[in-house]
Scaffold this active site. Structure first.
Site, PDB file in Angstrom:
ATOM      1  N   LYS A 110       0.855  -1.213   0.000  1.00 28.31           N
ATOM      2  CA  LYS A 110       0.000   0.000   0.000  1.00 28.31           C
ATOM      3  C   LYS A 110       0.876   1.243   0.000  1.00 28.31           C
ATOM      4  CE  LYS A 110      -3.354   2.478   2.940  1.00 28.31           C
ATOM      5  NZ  LYS A 110      -4.252   2.406   4.117  1.00 28.31           N
ATOM      6  N   ASP A 116      -2.893  10.016   3.970  1.00 27.19           N
ATOM      7  CA  ASP A 116      -4.295   9.610   4.047  1.00 27.19           C
ATOM      8  C   ASP A 116      -5.090  10.595   4.908  1.00 27.19           C
ATOM      9  OD1 ASP A 116      -6.681   8.269   4.065  1.00 27.19           O
ATOM     10  OD2 ASP A 116      -6.000   6.610   5.352  1.00 27.19           O
ATOM     11  N   LYS A 129     -10.694  12.049   8.542  1.00 22.84           N
ATOM     12  CA  LYS A 129     -10.168  11.611   9.835  1.00 22.84           C
ATOM     13  C   LYS A 129     -10.277  12.746  10.849  1.00 22.84           C
ATOM     14  CE  LYS A 129      -6.826   8.219   8.192  1.00 22.84           C
ATOM     15  NZ  LYS A 129      -7.420   7.062   8.863  1.00 22.84           N
ATOM     16  N   ASP A 134     -12.366   6.534   3.751  1.00 26.41           N
ATOM     17  CA  ASP A 134     -11.160   6.291   4.544  1.00 26.41           C
ATOM     18  C   ASP A 134     -10.724   4.825   4.444  1.00 26.41           C
ATOM     19  OD1 ASP A 134      -9.070   6.929   6.172  1.00 26.41           O
ATOM     20  OD2 ASP A 134     -10.232   7.001   8.029  1.00 26.41           O
ATOM     21  N   GLU A 165      -9.583   3.367   1.990  1.00 23.75           N
ATOM     22  CA  GLU A 165      -9.044   3.545   0.638  1.00 23.75           C
ATOM     23  C   GLU A 165      -7.945   2.540   0.318  1.00 23.75           C
ATOM     24  OE1 GLU A 165      -7.853   5.024   3.192  1.00 23.75           O
ATOM     25  OE2 GLU A 165      -5.711   4.760   2.872  1.00 23.75           O
ATOM     26  N   ARG A 181      -7.690  -0.676   0.815  1.00 21.48           N
ATOM     27  CA  ARG A 181      -8.182  -1.908   0.162  1.00 21.48           C
ATOM     28  C   ARG A 181      -8.571  -1.648  -1.294  1.00 21.48           C
ATOM     29  NH1 ARG A 181     -12.569  -2.484   4.787  1.00 21.48           N
ATOM     30  NH2 ARG A 181     -10.855  -1.403   5.799  1.00 21.48           N
TER      31      ARG A 181
HETATM   32  N1  BES Z   1      -4.528   4.324   6.956  1.00 24.76           N
HETATM   33  C1  BES Z   1      -5.622   3.918   7.724  1.00 24.76           C
HETATM   34  C2  BES Z   1      -5.287   2.875   8.769  1.00 24.76           C
HETATM   35  C3  BES Z   1      -4.344   3.286   9.868  1.00 24.76           C
HETATM   36  C4  BES Z   1      -4.844   3.691  11.087  1.00 24.76           C
HETATM   37  C5  BES Z   1      -2.988   3.195   9.692  1.00 24.76           C
HETATM   38  C6  BES Z   1      -3.978   4.034  12.099  1.00 24.76           C
HETATM   39  C7  BES Z   1      -2.125   3.543  10.702  1.00 24.76           C
HETATM   40  C8  BES Z   1      -2.620   3.957  11.911  1.00 24.76           C
HETATM   41  C9  BES Z   1      -6.714   3.337   6.840  1.00 24.76           C
HETATM   42  O1  BES Z   1      -6.765   3.817   5.543  1.00 24.76           O
HETATM   43  C10 BES Z   1      -8.018   3.631   7.495  1.00 24.76           C
HETATM   44  O2  BES Z   1      -8.322   4.766   7.666  1.00 24.76           O
HETATM   45  N2  BES Z   1      -8.751   2.596   7.865  1.00 24.76           N
HETATM   46  C11 BES Z   1     -10.004   2.739   8.499  1.00 24.76           C
HETATM   47  C12 BES Z   1     -10.924   1.746   7.865  1.00 24.76           C
HETATM   48  C13 BES Z   1     -12.362   1.914   8.266  1.00 24.76           C
HETATM   49  C14 BES Z   1     -12.915   3.194   7.734  1.00 24.76           C
HETATM   50  C15 BES Z   1     -13.150   0.736   7.759  1.00 24.76           C
HETATM   51  C16 BES Z   1      -9.848   2.452   9.967  1.00 24.76           C
HETATM   52  O3  BES Z   1      -9.106   1.539  10.308  1.00 24.76           O
HETATM   53  O4  BES Z   1     -10.448   3.134  10.786  1.00 24.76           O
HETATM   54 ZN    ZN Z   2      -4.956   4.496   4.743  1.00 23.85          ZN
HETATM   55 ZN    ZN Z   3      -7.913   5.573   5.297  1.00 24.83          ZN
END
Ligand code: BES
Ligand code: ZN
Ligand code: ZN
Length: 499
Positions: free
Chosen positions: A265, A270, A277, A347, A349, A351
């Protein structure tokens, strides 16, 4: 970097010599016996009285006081001999190396003969030391203005040994490759989003590819559009920066078959997009390309060690931004594979970009897939900050990744993945898949979504959201990017054997 010498370290002019000490040996043997003799038995006394600790990872600097050509001895505690292993040995060496960065010295040496214990051969100890030293002394240069004071830094590192010179030399080179590849991954993770855009990541990959003679393919936006990578493009839609699909191929076999696909990835920042976020959650999102960094770090190691394997690395690189053009929740997009996706959360994104990257890796002939991603906050809730979460559709492939992770000393824990999980990611009324089926078990959901694109190809997913960075320093490195999985992936590739 490392100079290997078949000499007696006590007779050489050395500024600082690392010597390992096990707890409560019956009596000193080898070099330690000789050293004890030089100090009229004082070493035995110091250990007995507890003034010199052999406790695991304790580091004591003792001045030679003119009794030897060695100016300072750095005794590093290795704990109980029966408890030491390759990973803990690296930690102890890392702890010692770290301590030495605070002493103003130019020349460092290590006496490796003292490490020949029953469990660890001298060449393994040399590998452990070189890897640990390079990782533990890593620093991210950063952007502070430089002071004018001249810096005194370690310039030469010598390994004194009575073992076979060539074997030790090779082991030190291998250890150095692992350490350097990990450090490169750390630097990529530490670079801020404005310093490492998708185009910079592509440029980095290009230079890496040229250096190691990898076959290179870097798709630009119009090529990505032509191929119809709708999931990848949707994530890039709100950005002023163009996306790149980065492909590196390493061919170590005569024919392009039994290909291992490494997919990372590469979200250079992000924001979360319209599912934005919160202000605390957005800080640190420069590290959202930790998977790409791990894959590039592994490719650097592979490029140096050149195993007899075929590897294709695929990295979808873009940031996830907001603008009038950005994709939105409720949008339905069509992936490169043809599967349609209802976007419930912008968010989620990672996947989406990985879906198209995994499909593209298969187009390049990948027969086995490992994807690495800072994919979900959910994996941190499930496993904490020191374990990488895994998901797989193939037990045997997972075992191989797991073995490599043991050897690298990087902890992986497998999450369950069942038919019910597949049903949840397939649960959209208007599209084939949905990208966010809810918070319950969402680390599993993230992986399960990618699994829909791996399909029948044996695949392992590694979620490094918790492990790609660390808030505090540790034996093998400073706070910041850890370079996690670079070594595991490289070891996995090196040791890979077809069933
Ligand atoms: N980049 C984030 C995941 C992340 C969180 C990485 C904390 C490092 C530290 C990812 O893109 C994300 O935001 N995932 C969401 C998914 C959800 C919306 C289903 C998450 O984990 O909250
Ligand atoms: Zn991310
Ligand atoms: Zn994200």
């Amino acid at each position: 970097m490392f100079k290997i010498l078949n000499e007696n370290p006590f007779e050489s002019k050395v500024e600082c010599l690392i010597v390992g000490l096990f707890e409560k040996p019956e009596k000193f043997t080898g070099m330690l016996e000789q050293l004890d003799g030089m100090f009229d038995g004082e070493l035995t006394e110091l250990v007995k009285s507890g003034d010199l600790s052999a406790k695991f990872k304790s580091v004591s600097v003792i001045h030679g006081l003119g009794k030897s050509n060695v100016k300072r001895f750095v005794f590093v505690g290795l704990g109980k001999e029966k408890e030491i292993n390759f990973t803990t040995l690296k930690e102890a060496f890392g702890a010692a190396s770290k301590k030495l960065t605070n002493i103003r010295i130019r020349n460092l040496a290590i006496a490796l003969d003292s490490f020949i214990c029953e469990k660890i051969a001298a060449d393994d100890a040399a590998l452990a030391f070189s890897e640990a030293y390079i990782m533990a002394t890593y620093e991210f240069q950063g952007y502070k203005q430089k002071s004018n004071e001249p810096e005194i830094k370690i310039e030469t590192v010598e390994i004194f040994t009575d073992a076979n010179l060539d074997e030790i030399k090779l082991a030190a080179e291998i250890g150095s490759s692992y350490g350097k590849g990990t450090n490169s991954a750390r630097t990529l993770v530490n670079l801020p989003g404005n310093m490492l855009k998708a185009s910079d990541l592509a440029q980095y990959a290009k230079e890496l590819g040229e250096k190691h003679s990898f076959e290179l393919e870097i798709l630009n936006k119009s090529e990505i559009e032509k191929l119809g990578m709708g999931a990848f493009l949707a994530v890039n839609q709100g950005s002023a920066e163009p996306p790149y699909m980065i492909v590196l191929k390493y061919q170590g076999k005569d024919e392009w078959k039994d290909v291992i696909g490494l997919v990372g990835k590469g979200i250079t920042f992000d924001t979360g997009g319209y599912s934005i976020k919160p202000k605390d959650g957005i800080v640190g999102m420069k590290s959202d390309m930790g998977g790409a960094a791990a894959v590039l770090g592994a490719m650097e190691i592979i490029g140096n060690l050149r195993p007899e394997q075929n590897v294709v690395a695929v990295i979808p690189a873009t940031d996830n931004m907001i603008s009038g053009n950005a994709f939105k929740p409720d949008d339905v997009i069509t992936s490169f594979s043809g599967k349609t996706i209802e976007v419930l959360n912008t968010d989620a994104e990672g996947r989406l970009v990985l879906a198209d990257a995994v499909t593209y890796a298969k187009h390049h002939g990948a027969n086995y897939l490992v994807d690495v991603a800072t994919l979900t906050g959910g994996v941190i809730v499930a496993l904490g900050l020191d374990k990488t979460g895994a998901l797989t559709n193939d037990e045997a492939l997972f075992e191989k990744v797991l073995e490599a992770s043991y050897e690298a000393g990087e902890f992986i824990w497998r999450l369950p993945y069942t038919e019910k999980d597949k049903e949840r990611v397939r649960g959209s009324k208007i599209a084939d898949l949905n990208n966010s089926p809810g918070r319950e078990g969402h680390a599993i959901m993230g992986g399960a979504f990618i699994g829909e694109f791996a399909e029948e190809t044996p695949w392992v997913h590694l979620d490094i959201a918790g492990t790609a960075t660390t808030k505090s320093e540790y034996d093998l490195g400073p706070a910041g990017g850890t370079g996690v999985m670079a070594r595991t992936l490289a070891l996995f590739v090196e040791n890979f054997e077809m069933e």
